[in-house]
Design a protein around this motif. Structure first.
Motif, PDB file in Angstrom:
ATOM      1  N   VAL A  27      -6.027   1.786   1.870  1.00 26.85           N
ATOM      2  CA  VAL A  27      -5.903   0.383   1.488  1.00 26.85           C
ATOM      3  C   VAL A  27      -7.181  -0.085   0.798  1.00 26.85           C
ATOM      4  CG1 VAL A  27      -4.279  -0.187   3.330  1.00 26.85           C
ATOM      5  CG2 VAL A  27      -6.736  -0.480   3.719  1.00 26.85           C
ATOM      6  N   LYS A  28      -6.992  -1.061  -0.072  1.00 26.03           N
ATOM      7  CA  LYS A  28      -8.110  -1.766  -0.691  1.00 26.03           C
ATOM      8  C   LYS A  28      -7.978  -3.219  -0.302  1.00 26.03           C
ATOM      9  CE  LYS A  28      -8.122  -2.413  -5.186  1.00 26.03           C
ATOM     10  NZ  LYS A  28      -8.214  -2.136  -6.642  1.00 26.03           N
ATOM     11  N   THR A  29      -9.078  -3.860   0.001  1.00 32.40           N
ATOM     12  CA  THR A  29      -9.021  -5.245   0.446  1.00 32.40           C
ATOM     13  C   THR A  29      -9.866  -6.140  -0.445  1.00 32.40           C
ATOM     14  OG1 THR A  29     -10.912  -5.003   1.956  1.00 32.40           O
ATOM     15  CG2 THR A  29      -8.720  -4.518   2.846  1.00 32.40           C
ATOM     16  N   LYS A  30      -9.548  -7.415  -0.398  1.00 31.47           N
ATOM     17  CA  LYS A  30     -10.370  -8.424  -1.054  1.00 31.47           C
ATOM     18  C   LYS A  30     -10.529  -9.578  -0.084  1.00 31.47           C
ATOM     19  CE  LYS A  30     -10.949 -11.125  -5.295  1.00 31.47           C
ATOM     20  NZ  LYS A  30     -10.355 -11.506  -6.603  1.00 31.47           N
ATOM     21  N   PHE A  31     -11.754  -9.761   0.398  1.00 30.82           N
ATOM     22  CA  PHE A  31     -12.036 -10.809   1.364  1.00 30.82           C
ATOM     23  C   PHE A  31     -12.260 -12.117   0.627  1.00 30.82           C
ATOM     24  CE2 PHE A  31     -15.258 -13.022   4.100  1.00 30.82           C
ATOM     25  CZ  PHE A  31     -14.381 -13.350   5.124  1.00 30.82           C
TER      26      PHE A  31
ATOM     27  N   GLU B 138      -6.757 -10.249   1.287  1.00 28.32           N
ATOM     28  CA  GLU B 138      -5.624  -9.617   0.632  1.00 28.32           C
ATOM     29  C   GLU B 138      -5.743  -8.111   0.830  1.00 28.32           C
ATOM     30  OE1 GLU B 138      -5.696 -10.952  -3.403  1.00 28.32           O
ATOM     31  OE2 GLU B 138      -4.725 -12.866  -2.927  1.00 28.32           O
ATOM     32  N   ILE B 139      -4.643  -7.471   1.194  1.00 29.34           N
ATOM     33  CA  ILE B 139      -4.617  -6.044   1.500  1.00 29.34           C
ATOM     34  C   ILE B 139      -3.675  -5.363   0.517  1.00 29.34           C
ATOM     35  CG2 ILE B 139      -4.135  -4.310   3.256  1.00 29.34           C
ATOM     36  CD1 ILE B 139      -4.544  -6.564   5.348  1.00 29.34           C
ATOM     37  N   TYR B 140      -4.226  -4.448  -0.260  1.00 26.21           N
ATOM     38  CA  TYR B 140      -3.461  -3.753  -1.297  1.00 26.21           C
ATOM     39  C   TYR B 140      -3.151  -2.333  -0.823  1.00 26.21           C
ATOM     40  CZ  TYR B 140      -5.504  -7.602  -3.920  1.00 26.21           C
ATOM     41  OH  TYR B 140      -5.893  -8.846  -4.320  1.00 26.21           O
ATOM     42  N   PRO B 141      -1.873  -1.974  -0.666  1.00 26.28           N
ATOM     43  CA  PRO B 141      -1.509  -0.648  -0.157  1.00 26.28           C
ATOM     44  C   PRO B 141      -1.546   0.418  -1.246  1.00 26.28           C
ATOM     45  CG  PRO B 141       0.454  -1.968  -0.487  1.00 26.28           C
ATOM     46  CD  PRO B 141      -0.706  -2.843  -0.871  1.00 26.28           C
ATOM     47  N   LEU B 142      -2.627   1.197  -1.278  1.00 20.25           N
ATOM     48  CA  LEU B 142      -2.755   2.260  -2.277  1.00 20.25           C
ATOM     49  C   LEU B 142      -2.106   3.558  -1.815  1.00 20.25           C
ATOM     50  CD1 LEU B 142      -5.074   0.225  -3.107  1.00 20.25           C
ATOM     51  CD2 LEU B 142      -6.252   2.206  -4.050  1.00 20.25           C
ATOM     52  N   GLY B 143      -1.285   3.499  -0.787  1.00 20.15           N
ATOM     53  CA  GLY B 143      -0.713   4.720  -0.240  1.00 20.15           C
ATOM     54  C   GLY B 143       0.476   5.244  -1.022  1.00 20.15           C
ATOM     55  N   ARG B 144       0.925   6.438  -0.633  1.00 22.62           N
ATOM     56  CA  ARG B 144       2.179   6.980  -1.152  1.00 22.62           C
ATOM     57  C   ARG B 144       3.040   7.394   0.021  1.00 22.62           C
ATOM     58  NH1 ARG B 144       3.499  12.474  -4.479  1.00 22.62           N
ATOM     59  NH2 ARG B 144       3.530  13.267  -2.353  1.00 22.62           N
TER      60      ARG B 144
ATOM     61  N   LEU C  65      13.074  10.011  -1.603  1.00 21.94           N
ATOM     62  CA  LEU C  65      12.903   8.570  -1.770  1.00 21.94           C
ATOM     63  C   LEU C  65      11.418   8.237  -1.851  1.00 21.94           C
ATOM     64  CD1 LEU C  65      15.446   7.366   0.966  1.00 21.94           C
ATOM     65  CD2 LEU C  65      15.889   7.840  -1.452  1.00 21.94           C
ATOM     66  N   ASP C  66      11.078   7.341  -2.769  1.00 20.01           N
ATOM     67  CA  ASP C  66       9.684   6.938  -2.984  1.00 20.01           C
ATOM     68  C   ASP C  66       9.566   5.430  -2.814  1.00 20.01           C
ATOM     69  OD1 ASP C  66       6.885   7.632  -4.232  1.00 20.01           O
ATOM     70  OD2 ASP C  66       7.604   5.869  -5.317  1.00 20.01           O
ATOM     71  N   LEU C  67       8.526   4.996  -2.102  1.00 21.44           N
ATOM     72  CA  LEU C  67       8.350   3.581  -1.774  1.00 21.44           C
ATOM     73  C   LEU C  67       7.136   2.986  -2.471  1.00 21.44           C
ATOM     74  CD1 LEU C  67       9.173   1.148   0.145  1.00 21.44           C
ATOM     75  CD2 LEU C  67       7.348   1.990   1.644  1.00 21.44           C
ATOM     76  N   VAL C  68       7.305   1.783  -3.042  1.00 22.49           N
ATOM     77  CA  VAL C  68       6.190   0.973  -3.532  1.00 22.49           C
ATOM     78  C   VAL C  68       6.292  -0.384  -2.839  1.00 22.49           C
ATOM     79  CG1 VAL C  68       5.038  -0.087  -5.506  1.00 22.49           C
ATOM     80  CG2 VAL C  68       6.152   2.143  -5.764  1.00 22.49           C
ATOM     81  N   PRO C  69       5.418  -0.676  -1.859  1.00 24.13           N
ATOM     82  CA  PRO C  69       5.514  -1.930  -1.113  1.00 24.13           C
ATOM     83  C   PRO C  69       4.716  -3.046  -1.765  1.00 24.13           C
ATOM     84  CG  PRO C  69       3.855  -0.525  -0.123  1.00 24.13           C
ATOM     85  CD  PRO C  69       4.403   0.225  -1.320  1.00 24.13           C
ATOM     86  N   PRO C  70       4.919  -4.294  -1.329  1.00 23.93           N
ATOM     87  CA  PRO C  70       4.114  -5.400  -1.841  1.00 23.93           C
ATOM     88  C   PRO C  70       2.769  -5.465  -1.137  1.00 23.93           C
ATOM     89  CG  PRO C  70       5.672  -6.233  -0.232  1.00 23.93           C
ATOM     90  CD  PRO C  70       5.951  -4.756  -0.377  1.00 23.93           C
ATOM     91  N   LEU C  71       1.864  -6.273  -1.666  1.00 30.46           N
ATOM     92  CA  LEU C  71       0.593  -6.508  -0.982  1.00 30.46           C
ATOM     93  C   LEU C  71       0.836  -7.408   0.219  1.00 30.46           C
ATOM     94  CD1 LEU C  71      -0.533  -9.639  -1.556  1.00 30.46           C
ATOM     95  CD2 LEU C  71      -0.941  -8.705  -3.814  1.00 30.46           C
ATOM     96  N   THR C  72      -0.175  -7.521   1.073  1.00 28.00           N
ATOM     97  CA  THR C  72      -0.109  -8.389   2.248  1.00 28.00           C
ATOM     98  C   THR C  72      -1.309  -9.317   2.246  1.00 28.00           C
ATOM     99  OG1 THR C  72       1.122  -6.813   3.605  1.00 28.00           O
ATOM    100  CG2 THR C  72      -0.202  -8.431   4.778  1.00 28.00           C
TER     101      THR C  72
ATOM    102  N   THR D 167      -1.053   3.977  -8.284  1.00 30.54           N
ATOM    103  CA  THR D 167      -0.357   2.878  -7.627  1.00 30.54           C
ATOM    104  C   THR D 167      -0.653   1.606  -8.417  1.00 30.54           C
ATOM    105  OG1 THR D 167      -2.079   1.994  -6.154  1.00 30.54           O
ATOM    106  CG2 THR D 167      -0.971   4.024  -5.449  1.00 30.54           C
ATOM    107  N   PRO D 168       0.068   0.516  -8.157  1.00 28.81           N
ATOM    108  CA  PRO D 168      -0.224  -0.726  -8.882  1.00 28.81           C
ATOM    109  C   PRO D 168      -1.639  -1.252  -8.665  1.00 28.81           C
ATOM    110  CG  PRO D 168       1.940  -0.846  -7.846  1.00 28.81           C
ATOM    111  CD  PRO D 168       1.285   0.392  -7.331  1.00 28.81           C
ATOM    112  N   TRP D 169      -2.332  -0.744  -7.631  1.00 29.07           N
ATOM    113  CA  TRP D 169      -3.649  -1.295  -7.295  1.00 29.07           C
ATOM    114  C   TRP D 169      -4.776  -0.275  -7.396  1.00 29.07           C
ATOM    115  CZ3 TRP D 169       0.690  -1.899  -4.080  1.00 29.07           C
ATOM    116  CH2 TRP D 169       1.339  -3.130  -4.237  1.00 29.07           C
TER     117      TRP D 169
END
Length: 458
Positions: free
Chosen positions: A193-197, A203-209, A221-228, A409-411
């Motif tokens: 994850v990458k974060t922005k305080f 904000e938490i950006y999921p850079l995972g696969r 199946l491949d997943l692209v989730p939203p940020l949190t 990833t998008p982030w």
């Protein structure tokens, strides 16, 4: 107007999506800039009420002096990625680590079993997408999991026929890898994850696969989730939102699911709501999905305009299980089992999260001991890094191998790790062993040991 684009559909289940997604910041927010020392602080009330920002800021888990202290400590990090650069007090933690939480997402894995057994390719995606929605119920907790120690693991072998192993494979940057498998599916994840305080939020950006393979037909199946976004970290009542789009793609056929997590609006409008469609490879809507990620998901067959077919009804596909009332950490019954030694596999790995003394002390309510043990583990980890550098050696995970593949990833880009199969061999050897000696599960008798140099004093 494209009939298969729910963001532009003016009716049906998606009448409010366009305005909602274009106004992600619509939740009632007020700045307390008028207070000296709190410049840039924003308090967001999820109920969207009209109470003064100063009154809302005083609500939550913190005492006034604690809020002031944490604000002074954290405001210098505004705009930064604080994934691994900040030492945080244990009072904000839950007694679980990130590699445990990866396994907690398996609670509703029966939905993947159903996806594998399903003959209809579009209903298969309904089941799989509902599984990925279900994990957000665990994500809503506002307590922070412990950062795993390098080499830390977690095992889960007593749920739905699954063998699950996760491991902390990198410390800087923090990366975890996980693998689950049963007769119906394999589940593989590299999590970063990458974060922005942002002061009072993060904000938490999921850079995972995340990849799931359904075994019967080999569907991938491949997943692209939203940020949190976590709001009111220090001032006010902490709450979590994941506004945006989740896309689950069948890499084998080109079918996909696009689900929109609506942002929290005025007076809580849209909070928790998820709506979208299952599309075929020609991007024609086949099934609509709707629900709330903290309650249930349902589906209904639709026409090419995205409207429900005449003569069909909404069918529920998933509902959250009953949870304990007034639980301190908002744990489900399954989450409590995650920490229990009663459900631990035979001959538990000494690197398992259950054995962490700081986690266990927090579970027992001893914050002082938890803080001291957390500091001790972190110092041991730093000392091991110095020793590793002095020896000119690299850390090598046991159960996962780093690949040469970099996943976009998008982030940002992600260094991928793949399961090496060794845990399957390890667990099979234990399960077929004729050794009848009972496994000791007294926490006081087992020592947490994820260390690369366990016999050396770093």
């Amino acid at each position: 107007m494209a009939p298969n684009d729910p963001k532009q559909n003016s009716g049906g289940f998606f009448a409010s999506i366009a305005s909602g997604l274009s106004n992600i910041g619509i939740a009632m927010s007020r700045s307390v800039n008028g207070l000296v020392g709190y410049e840039g602080l924003e308090v967001i009330n999820p109920e969207g009420g009209t109470e003064d920002a100063e009154e809302e800021a005083k609500r939550g888990r913190w005492k006034q002096e604690e809020r002031d202290s944490y604000w002074r400590m954290m405001q210098k990090y505004i705009g930064s990625d604080v994934t691994s650069m900040v030492t945080l007090p244990v009072i904000i933690f839950e007694p679980m680590t990130m590699v445990q939480k990866m396994a907690e997402l398996m609670e509703y894995s029966h939905l993947l079993d159903l996806a594998d057994e399903c003959d209809d390719p579009h209903m298969r995606l309904v089941y799989a997408a509902s599984f990925f929605i279900s994990v957000y119920y665990a994500f809503q907790r506002t307590w922070k999991p412990f950062n795993p120690i390098l080499g830390e693991t977690y095992e889960l072998t007593n749920h739905g026929g699954i063998r699950f192993i996760s491991e902390q494979v990198s410390h800087h940057p923090p990366i975890s890898a996980g693998h689950a498998e049963n007769e119906h599916f394999t589940y593989d994840i590299t999590s970063k994850v990458k974060t922005k305080f942002l002061g009072n939020s993060i904000e938490i950006y999921p850079l995972g696969r995340t990849r799931v393979t359904l075994k019967r037909d080999g569907v991938v199946l491949d997943l692209v989730p939203p940020l949190t976004k976590v709001s009111n970290l220090i001032f006010g009542r902490t709450w979590i939102d994941s506004p945006g789009e989740m896309v689950l793609t069948n890499m084998t056929t080109g079918d996909k699911v696009v689900l929109y997590f609506q942002p929290c609006g005025w007076f809580g409008t849209g909070r928790y709501e998820v709506d979208g469609y299952v599309y075929n490879a020609d991007e024609e809507p086949k099934i609509l999905m709707t629900g709330k990620w903290n309650e249930a998901m349902s589906y209904q067959l639709c026409d090419l305009e995205g409207e429900p077919r005449a003569g069909t009804e909404l069918q529920e596909v998933w509902r959250v299980a009953e949870a304990p009332k007034n639980d301190k950490y908002q744990y489900t019954y399954f989450a409590h089992k995650m920490n229990s030694f009663d459900t631990a596999p035979k001959k538990l790995l000494p690197s398992d999260s259950r054995l962490r003394p700081d986690r266990y002390a927090l579970e027992k309510g001893d914050l002082s001991k938890s803080g001291a043990e957390k500091s001790r583990l972190e110092e041991r980890q730093r000392a091991e890094k110095r020793l590793r550098e002095a020896k000119g050696e690299q850390f090598t995970p046991k159960w996962f191998d780093q690949t040469n593949e970099v996943h976009p990833t998008p982030w940002g880009d992600l260094e991928l790790y793949q399961y090496n199969g060794k845990y399957t061999e390890h667990r099979a050897a234990i399960d077929t062993s004729s050794d009848t000696v009972e496994e000791v599960t007294d926490i006081q008798s087992l020592e947490f040991n994820p260390w690369q140099y366990p016999n050396e004093s770093p």
